[in-house]
Design an enzyme around this catalytic site. Structure first.
Site, mmCIF file in Angstrom:
data_model
loop_
_atom_site.group_PDB
_atom_site.id
_atom_site.type_symbol
_atom_site.label_atom_id
_atom_site.label_comp_id
_atom_site.label_asym_id
_atom_site.label_seq_id
_atom_site.Cartn_x
_atom_site.Cartn_y
_atom_site.Cartn_z
ATOM 1 N N LYS A 170 12.867 -5.519 32.099
ATOM 2 C CA LYS A 170 13.535 -6.039 30.905
ATOM 3 C C LYS A 170 12.659 -7.019 30.109
ATOM 4 O O LYS A 170 12.592 -6.956 28.885
ATOM 5 C CB LYS A 170 14.824 -6.744 31.330
ATOM 6 C CG LYS A 170 15.694 -7.189 30.189
ATOM 7 C CD LYS A 170 16.719 -6.141 29.910
ATOM 8 C CE LYS A 170 17.621 -6.490 28.767
ATOM 9 N NZ LYS A 170 18.556 -5.392 28.496
ATOM 10 N N GLU A 180 6.391 -13.723 47.065
ATOM 11 C CA GLU A 180 6.947 -13.313 45.775
ATOM 12 C C GLU A 180 8.160 -14.132 45.349
ATOM 13 O O GLU A 180 8.579 -14.074 44.208
ATOM 14 C CB GLU A 180 7.318 -11.818 45.791
ATOM 15 C CG GLU A 180 8.383 -11.402 46.796
ATOM 16 C CD GLU A 180 7.813 -11.174 48.196
ATOM 17 O OE1 GLU A 180 6.684 -11.604 48.449
ATOM 18 O OE2 GLU A 180 8.534 -10.606 49.028
ATOM 19 N N HIS A 188 7.228 -14.762 52.441
ATOM 20 C CA HIS A 188 7.372 -13.990 51.195
ATOM 21 C C HIS A 188 6.745 -14.744 50.020
ATOM 22 O O HIS A 188 7.378 -15.634 49.451
ATOM 23 C CB HIS A 188 8.860 -13.752 50.900
ATOM 24 C CG HIS A 188 9.476 -12.747 51.811
ATOM 25 N ND1 HIS A 188 9.459 -11.399 51.548
ATOM 26 C CD2 HIS A 188 10.110 -12.890 52.993
ATOM 27 C CE1 HIS A 188 10.053 -10.748 52.518
ATOM 28 N NE2 HIS A 188 10.471 -11.635 53.424
#
Ligand code: XMP
Length: 520
Positions: free
Chosen positions: A376, A179, A177
């Site tokens: 956000k 990320e 992964h």
């Protein structure tokens, strides 16, 4: 639809799919996550991705009926990056072999080493002199034979095909992964992938701002829009953006329930009304809320009373705004991403404590959600673009029920006044010591106990309070903040000296779980 280059993330249900999107957004690439069930041939045509990423996922490609991308994805001529389950799916779809888990799986930190052939995808990797890179593995199944056209470019002890690629078709497949934080050089890999795909990094906030303004104008026309302004980051940025788009067609309602922090209402209304010239109605409903809360000590009952009154009050003020046809909400991208659910079809995650839930239908209003494409941290960047002061943009979250849930037991005006003062001193201390931005949320709770103290020559019998400060990423889990003893001592002394009504301070060192961040 935006005019940006678009990257499609096909979600196969990994816990960390959102992180892929965040990494790409950080690289100024516009991307969207869509569950595999929704990605049909027609969807691909409409989306027109410039590149595709297959996420990880919990299923096994060796199981009949396991999730797949449409075949068409491979025929578009765009680069594809397959991650973990996405790698295995790609290999199997293109003629390779995947074997189901036998014996132990590989979870956690691993190290990959490169083959002799170097590829652009790995530019910037293997340069620190160790000859290897740390990556994060999390898989049970593994590829046992790569698909025709693919070559191996890196291996790990548990994954002989850790990084493979078909350079002609620009298909890349990684078993780990990239990320997650535990793949420290993962960002470089994404950077290389999007460069190869021809992205120019056109997803900037400056460009987005203009586009979002045009979109709002197109949607709203000359109708009026109302917005519940709380002073939190999301509603503040939404209001500022709407104001820039439609000026006086926007009216904000700031509901003052009497459970706000010291000078909060004045600061929020002052900034938006006086400084930024927005139309803001300051709904002074302290008596209504505090009256209904009298004698109530159960936390959920407090929340229900406040939630219901909020809607009643908002509706009362909104009814007076002639011609209002839209309600603005600060919904964010994580609220609208459909998540892959294996118990049924795709499911939608919706904020459970939305202030104005159910209102739009009741009032016949349409929704305008100008932040629904943003994470956000992107909302904060947009807020800065729009000229909102840093002090607003970097604010700690504040719950809708406000101080009601920081005043365990019965709420009285006296306790609220004491709490406001103590909280202001505490936050002042945190700011003075330069710690505000390191902390996710900090506040004081006033406890429903009085304790004995001695001040000067006299005995005191006053309230005890608890200081709370946590670090967190999303509020779902949290750790208490490790203040120095000096800081805590100095802060306790200041609160007890400066706030009449408090004679004892404690520091809450509970993590979440098992505690929650708020006391109620
Ligand atoms: P807890 O206490 O559940 O809080 O660990 C996690 C985050 O959510 C906020 N919070 C609320 N926000 N209405 C809100 O709008 C609520 O009823 C509510 N309860 C908790 C809390 O401040 C923290 O940021």
């Amino acid at each position: 639809m935006t005019q940006h280059d678009r990257l499609l993330i096909i979600d196969f249900g990994s816990q960390v799919t959102q992180l892929i999107a965040r990494r790409l957004r950080e690289l100024d690439v516009f991307c969207e996550i869509h569950p595999y069930q929704n990605v049909t041939d027609a969807f691909l045509d409409a989306f027109a991705p410039k590149a595709i990423i297959f996420s990880g996922g919990p299923d096994s490609v060796t199981r009949a009926g396991s999730p797949r991308p449409p075949k068409k994805a491979y025929e578009l001529g765009v680069p594809i990056l397959g991650i973990c389950y996405g790698q295995q799916v790609m290999m199997q779809d293109l003629g390779g072999k995947v074997e189901a888990r036998h014996g132990s799986a590989e979870f956690g930190r691993a190290y990959v080493t490169p083959s002799d052939d170097r590829i652009d995808l790995l530019a910037g990797w293997f340069l620190d002199g160790t000859g290897r890179e740390q990556v994060w593995m999390s898989h049970g199944d593994h590829v046992s034979e790569i698909a025709p056209g693919f070559e191996v470019y890196a291996t790990s002890p548990g994954a002989p095909f850790a990084i493979t690629a078909d350079l002609n078709r620009r298909f890349y497949a990684v078993q780990f992964h990239p990320e997650v934080h535990h793949t420290p050089n993962g960002r470089t890999l994404y950077e290389n992938f999007i460069r190869d795909a021809g992205f120019t990094g056109d997803w900037t906030m400056g460009a987005y701002r203009e586009e979002a303004i045009q979109k709002i104008r197109d949607q709203v026309g000359d109708a009026k829009v109302i917005c519940a302004l709380s002073g939190g980051v999301d509603s503040s940025v939404a209001a500022a953006l709407l104001h820039e788009a439609i000026g006086d067609q926007l009216t904000c309602v700031f509901v003052d329930h009497g459970l706000l922090r010291l000078n909060e209402a004045e600061e929020v209304v002052g900034m938006f009304r006086d400084h930024m010239n927005l139309r803001v109605i300051h709904a002074q409903e302290q008596d209504l809320f505090l009256g209904e809360l009298e004698g109530v000590s159960d936390p959920e009952t407090k929340r229900k009373i406040i939630g219901k009154l909020f809607i009643d009050v908002f509706q009362k003020y909104a009814d007076d705004i002639e011609g209002a046809r839209f309600l603005a909400q600060g919904t964010l991208y994580p609220d609208v991403i459909e998540s892959v659910s294996f118990s049924g079809g795709p499911s939608v995650t919706i904020k459970s404590h939305h202030n104005v839930g159910g209102l739009p239908e009741k009032m016949g209003l349409k929704l305008v959600e100008p932040l629904r494409e943003l994470f956000k941290d992107e909302v904060r960047v947009l807020g800065r673009e729009l000229g909102l002061p840093a002090s607003f943009i970097g604010r700690h979250p504040f719950p809708g029920p406000g101080l009601a849930i920081r005043c365990p037991g019965e709420i009285t005006r006296e306790k609220l006044d004491i709490l406001r003062k103590a909280d202001a001193v505490y936050i002042d201390q945190i700011r003075k010591h330069g710690l505000y931005d390191e902390i996710w949320q900090a506040f004081v709770a006033i406890l429903p106990v009085r304790t004995v103290g001695v001040m000067g020559d006299g005995r005191t019998y006053d309230y005890a309070c608890a200081l709370r400060a946590v670090t967190s990423v999303d509020g779902m889990t949290a750790d208490y903040y490790p203040f120095s003893h000096d800081f805590l001592g100095e802060t306790a002394t200041r609160i007890i000296n400066e706030v009449k009504g408090i004679n004892r301070c404690t520091y809450d060192i509970t993590s979440k779980p098992p505690g929650t961040i708020e006391w109620e």
